[in-house]
Enzyme design. Structure first.
Site, PDB file in Angstrom:
ATOM      1  N   ASP A 148      -3.407   6.286 -10.848  1.00 29.69           N
ATOM      2  CA  ASP A 148      -4.657   5.656 -11.288  1.00 29.69           C
ATOM      3  C   ASP A 148      -5.009   6.173 -12.681  1.00 29.69           C
ATOM      4  OD1 ASP A 148      -8.147   6.235 -10.413  1.00 29.69           O
ATOM      5  OD2 ASP A 148      -7.211   4.692 -11.666  1.00 29.69           O
ATOM      6  N   ASN A 183      -7.693   4.934 -14.572  1.00 31.13           N
ATOM      7  CA  ASN A 183      -9.085   4.732 -15.006  1.00 31.13           C
ATOM      8  C   ASN A 183     -10.102   5.226 -13.973  1.00 31.13           C
ATOM      9  OD1 ASN A 183      -8.601   2.839 -13.069  1.00 31.13           O
ATOM     10  ND2 ASN A 183      -9.661   1.167 -14.105  1.00 31.13           N
ATOM     11  N   ASP A 201     -10.797   4.832 -10.952  1.00 27.79           N
ATOM     12  CA  ASP A 201     -11.480   4.052  -9.906  1.00 27.79           C
ATOM     13  C   ASP A 201     -10.816   4.290  -8.539  1.00 27.79           C
ATOM     14  OD1 ASP A 201      -9.963   0.731 -10.474  1.00 27.79           O
ATOM     15  OD2 ASP A 201      -9.101   2.713 -10.078  1.00 27.79           O
ATOM     16  N   ASP A 203      -2.801   1.722 -10.879  1.00 26.45           N
ATOM     17  CA  ASP A 203      -2.840   0.534 -11.740  1.00 26.45           C
ATOM     18  C   ASP A 203      -1.632   0.508 -12.680  1.00 26.45           C
ATOM     19  OD1 ASP A 203      -5.534   2.425 -12.870  1.00 26.45           O
ATOM     20  OD2 ASP A 203      -3.577   2.413 -13.872  1.00 26.45           O
ATOM     21  N   ASP A 236       7.365  -9.010  -6.920  1.00 26.12           N
ATOM     22  CA  ASP A 236       7.300  -9.354  -5.504  1.00 26.12           C
ATOM     23  C   ASP A 236       6.621 -10.715  -5.367  1.00 26.12           C
ATOM     24  OD1 ASP A 236       6.745  -7.095  -2.745  1.00 26.12           O
ATOM     25  OD2 ASP A 236       7.065  -9.270  -2.720  1.00 26.12           O
ATOM     26  N   ASP A 270       9.282 -12.319  -0.515  1.00 25.93           N
ATOM     27  CA  ASP A 270       8.647 -11.898   0.732  1.00 25.93           C
ATOM     28  C   ASP A 270       8.957 -12.866   1.872  1.00 25.93           C
ATOM     29  OD1 ASP A 270       6.656 -10.087   1.967  1.00 25.93           O
ATOM     30  OD2 ASP A 270       5.481 -11.935   2.186  1.00 25.93           O
ATOM     31  N   GLU A 285      13.536 -10.606   1.389  1.00 31.10           N
ATOM     32  CA  GLU A 285      13.195  -9.789   2.550  1.00 31.10           C
ATOM     33  C   GLU A 285      13.517 -10.652   3.751  1.00 31.10           C
ATOM     34  OE1 GLU A 285       9.304  -9.534   3.939  1.00 31.10           O
ATOM     35  OE2 GLU A 285       9.548  -7.590   4.873  1.00 31.10           O
ATOM     36  N   HIS A 308       7.039  -0.094   1.977  1.00 36.06           N
ATOM     37  CA  HIS A 308       5.583  -0.060   2.192  1.00 36.06           C
ATOM     38  C   HIS A 308       5.173  -0.565   3.571  1.00 36.06           C
ATOM     39  CE1 HIS A 308       6.652  -4.060   1.158  1.00 36.06           C
ATOM     40  NE2 HIS A 308       5.476  -4.483   1.534  1.00 36.06           N
ATOM     41  N   ASP A 309       6.169  -1.011   4.376  1.00 30.38           N
ATOM     42  CA  ASP A 309       5.857  -1.545   5.716  1.00 30.38           C
ATOM     43  C   ASP A 309       6.260  -0.627   6.853  1.00 30.38           C
ATOM     44  OD1 ASP A 309       6.854  -4.884   4.747  1.00 30.38           O
ATOM     45  OD2 ASP A 309       4.864  -3.969   4.776  1.00 30.38           O
TER      46      ASP A 309
HETATM   47  O1  TEU Z   1       6.539  -8.048   5.576  1.00 26.68           O
HETATM   48  C1  TEU Z   1       6.925  -8.863   6.685  1.00 26.68           C
HETATM   49  C2  TEU Z   1       7.535  -7.987   7.678  1.00 26.68           C
HETATM   50  O2  TEU Z   1       8.606  -8.280   8.169  1.00 26.68           O
HETATM   51  C3  TEU Z   1       6.838  -6.689   7.931  1.00 26.68           C
HETATM   52  O3  TEU Z   1       5.492  -6.936   7.574  1.00 26.68           O
HETATM   53  C4  TEU Z   1       6.886  -6.319   9.399  1.00 26.68           C
HETATM   54  O4  TEU Z   1       7.538  -7.308  10.131  1.00 26.68           O
HETATM   55  C5  TEU Z   1       5.455  -6.258   9.879  1.00 26.68           C
HETATM   56  O5  TEU Z   1       4.909  -5.092   9.235  1.00 26.68           O
HETATM   57  C6  TEU Z   1       5.367  -6.220  11.374  1.00 26.68           C
HETATM   58  O6  TEU Z   1       5.651  -4.921  11.838  1.00 26.68           O
HETATM   59  C7  TEU Z   1       6.168  -8.727   4.389  1.00 26.68           C
HETATM   60  C8  TEU Z   1       5.545  -7.691   3.461  1.00 26.68           C
HETATM   61  O7  TEU Z   1       6.518  -6.703   3.135  1.00 26.68           O
HETATM   62  C9  TEU Z   1       4.366  -7.084   4.184  1.00 26.68           C
HETATM   63  O8  TEU Z   1       3.792  -6.011   3.422  1.00 26.68           O
HETATM   64  C10 TEU Z   1       3.325  -8.172   4.396  1.00 26.68           C
HETATM   65  O9  TEU Z   1       2.271  -7.648   5.182  1.00 26.68           O
HETATM   66  C11 TEU Z   1       3.945  -9.375   5.129  1.00 26.68           C
HETATM   67  O10 TEU Z   1       5.231  -9.752   4.667  1.00 26.68           O
HETATM   68  C12 TEU Z   1       3.065 -10.593   4.888  1.00 26.68           C
HETATM   69  O11 TEU Z   1       3.174 -10.977   3.543  1.00 26.68           O
HETATM   70 CA    CA Z   2      -7.211   2.383 -11.418  1.00 26.08          CA
END
Ligand code: TEU
Ligand code: CA
Length: 548
Positions: free
Chosen positions: A19, A21, A23, A27, A96, A197, A252, A325-326
């Site tokens: 970050d 700035n 907040d 960013d 993305d 995605d 993905e 991130h998932d």
């Molecule tokens: O993720 C889809 C996906 O396959 C994962 O989100 C996983 O199946 C889900 O977390 C269920 O456990 C993509 C993105 O990477 C995710 O961050 C988004 O939330 C999702 O699509 C919707 O855009």
């Molecule tokens: Ca920021």
């Protein structure tokens, strides 16, 4: 140099990286300030999670304007500077792109739901209910029905994710033309490609069949993904846009199968260049998904890597990852984030960096960041977690602590706590109030500490990346799994005509004997620095060896 096969991807979740700035939200300027650091790891490609305008119902995966940067992340000018700064360092940028659905605040959807006769109505899927119920029994990835009722239209719209993420109707040629325009706009700015995605979801089965919900993984594969026109749509997008630029794509791929993977990524298909399969990401998911966990099984984990490598072969290409991130932090999920955090982080790094496929490193893995265990659900932000909390709360035997423990183990916020730069307040991520709490372990686990010690995880990543780039066998070599049924040893060969590597990974804190037929290799790098005998592997010991 085939940059997209020989390079290393580093995934940056912009909200949590840096970050600039105060907040409390990461960013674009914060990323610019840290590009020298990213480049110093030996990174070639940055995958940036969505930075477009969004109400942030799903942290940017609900886009309300594809042509503007979310003000929280900065301006279009900041973005242009980021792209130029990445290119100036010889790196590339994948953005993305989320085009299976938009935000319900996108202008298209606001028009679509106005009435059933305007040209945007069919940008989405609207169906009548059945005797007061939704059109069918489909459920959202995030729990609950995949249909939301709109009283003014007396119809339901489809959303495979949250109700604020209505699915786009790709049957509508105008939708496909809009997606072409969006991708052209960003490619004309000079980006190097896209991460697409949930791309296998874009073609819907228009009979909207009832689903057998006893196995959600099967529903994703056979009902949501791989629909009748998915390849037609991707070939059209490739022909109309991608093929006119020096760019690459990584899809993905929830629900893709080993039988269908090369339909998406074989070079001669002219669809996608590479893909993330997600089979290892559901290895500890029970039939009801991530909050229905089952035990991890190493032989099954090894079989997934081996069979997917076999399925793709040399016709297509994968990108290899162990977290993003998932999914939870890999050292907590597949390694040992306590006594052997450093050793097992290095072991997992060696796996990612010695497989056939483009390695994708999630920010923070290079310092062995771990899962977090907030002591209150009020500290959690992820819509998936909060939705399931509401659903689980309705169960008669619901126990708040049990659910919290499930979130500690499987929740997505585990990988969304801010980057740990140093041991100062908020780990140097922000001087403001962070949008999500930091992992309290930042005082011991941070970039500053790792850079100061040459036995650190960061230096191991740097060394491994250099070694991978020096040896084509580690990029292009055949993969052969050894001892498939061994309960703790993940051993495999990577070979080309003139070089052969053996990788030994002890996925356990128990020491083990090395099979005698594996003696005679020469060590290239290992995660234990003290000299050790060649007959045993220590706890979580990883070794890369060469035949000559
Ligand atoms: O993720 C889809 C996906 O396959 C994962 O989100 C996983 O199946 C889900 O977390 C269920 O456990 C993509 C993105 O990477 C995710 O961050 C988004 O939330 C999702 O699509 C919707 O855009
Ligand atoms: Ca920021």
């Amino acid at each position: 140099m085939t940059w997209w096969k020989e390079g290393i991807i580093y995934q940056i979740y912009p909200r949590s990286f840096r970050d600039s700035n105060s907040d409390g939200i990461g960013d674009i300027r914060g990323i610019i300030d840290k590009l020298d650091y990213v480049a110093s790891l030996g990174i070639d490609i940055i995958w940036l999670n969505p930075v477009f305008e969004s109400p942030n119902d799903d942290n940017g995966y609900d886009i309300s304007d594809y042509y503007s940067i979310h003000p929280e992340f900065g301006s279009m000018k900041d973005f242009d500077e980021l792209l130029e700064s990445i290119h100036n360092r010889g790196m590339r940028l994948l953005m993305d792109l989320v085009v299976n659905h938009t935000s319900d605040e996108h202008a298209w959807f606001l028009k679509s739901k106005e009435n059933a006769i305007n040209p945007y109505h069919d940008f989405y899927f609207w169906l009548p209910g059945k005797e007061g119920s939704p059109p069918n029994n489909w459920i959202s990835f995030f729990g609950g029905s995949a249909w939301e009722y709109e009283p003014d239209l007396d119809a339901y719209y489809l959303h495979l994710f949250t109700r604020k993420q209505p699915d786009l109707n790709w049957e509508n040629e105008q939708v496909r033309k809009e997606v072409q325009d969006i991708t052209r706009f960003w490619l004309d700015k000079g980006i190097d490609g896209f991460r697409l995605d949930v791309i296998p979801l874009i073609s819907k089965r228009l009979d909207f069949p009832e689903a057998d919900l006893s196995d959600f993984g099967k529903v994703i594969e056979t009902v949501y993904s791989n629909g009748p026109r998915v390849h037609e749509y991707l070939q059209e997008l490739n022909k109309e846009v991608f093929s006119n630029y020096d760019m690459k794509t990584v899809g993905e791929g929830p629900g893709i199968t080993q039988k269908t993977v090369n339909d998406y990524v074989a070079a001669d298909r002219k669809e996608l260049d590479m893909i993330f399969h997600l089979d290892h990401m559901s290895i500890d998911h029970g039939p009801q998904g991530r909050f229905d966990p089952v035990a991890f099984d190493l032989p099954a984990f090894k079989e997934i890597f081996s069979s997917w490598d076999q399925a793709v072969g040399d016709r297509g290409w994968l990108s290899i990852f162990l977290d993003n991130h998932d999914f939870p932090r890999m050292v907590s999920r597949f390694g040992n984030d306590g006594e052997f955090r450093v050793e097992s982080s290095k072991l997992l790094a060696m796996l990612i960096l010695t497989m056939r496929g483009t390695p994708c490193i999630y920010f923070g893995s290079e310092i062995g960041m771990t899962n977090v265990a907030f002591d209150s659900l009020l500290d959690y932000r992820d819509v998936e977690t909060l939705n399931y909390y509401e659903i689980y709360k309705q169960n008669s035997d619901f126990d708040e602590l049990d659910f919290l423990n499930l979130v500690h183990r499987q929740g997505r916020d585990n990988v969304r706590t801010p980057m740990q730069w140093d041991h100062s307040a908020h780990a140097g991520f922000t001087t403001g109030e962070p949008w999500i709490k930091l992992n309290p372990r930042y005082t011991e686990i941070n970039v500053e500490n790792d850079l100061a010690s040459d036995a650190s995880i960061i230096h191991f990543y740097r060394d491994l990346i250099k070694i991978r780039k020096a040896h084509p066998a580690l990029v292009y070599g055949e993969f052969e799994l050894l001892y498939p049924n061994h309960p703790q040893l993940f051993a495999y060969l990577r070979t080309t005509g003139d070089e052969s590597f053996l990788i030994l990974l002890n996925f356990s804190e128990d020491q083990m004997e090395i099979p005698t037929e594996l003696y005679g290799y020469k060590e290239v790098i290992g995660n234990y620095r003290v000299s050790h005998d060649h007959e045993k592997l220590k706890s979580w010991e990883a070794r890369l060896l060469t035949s000559h």
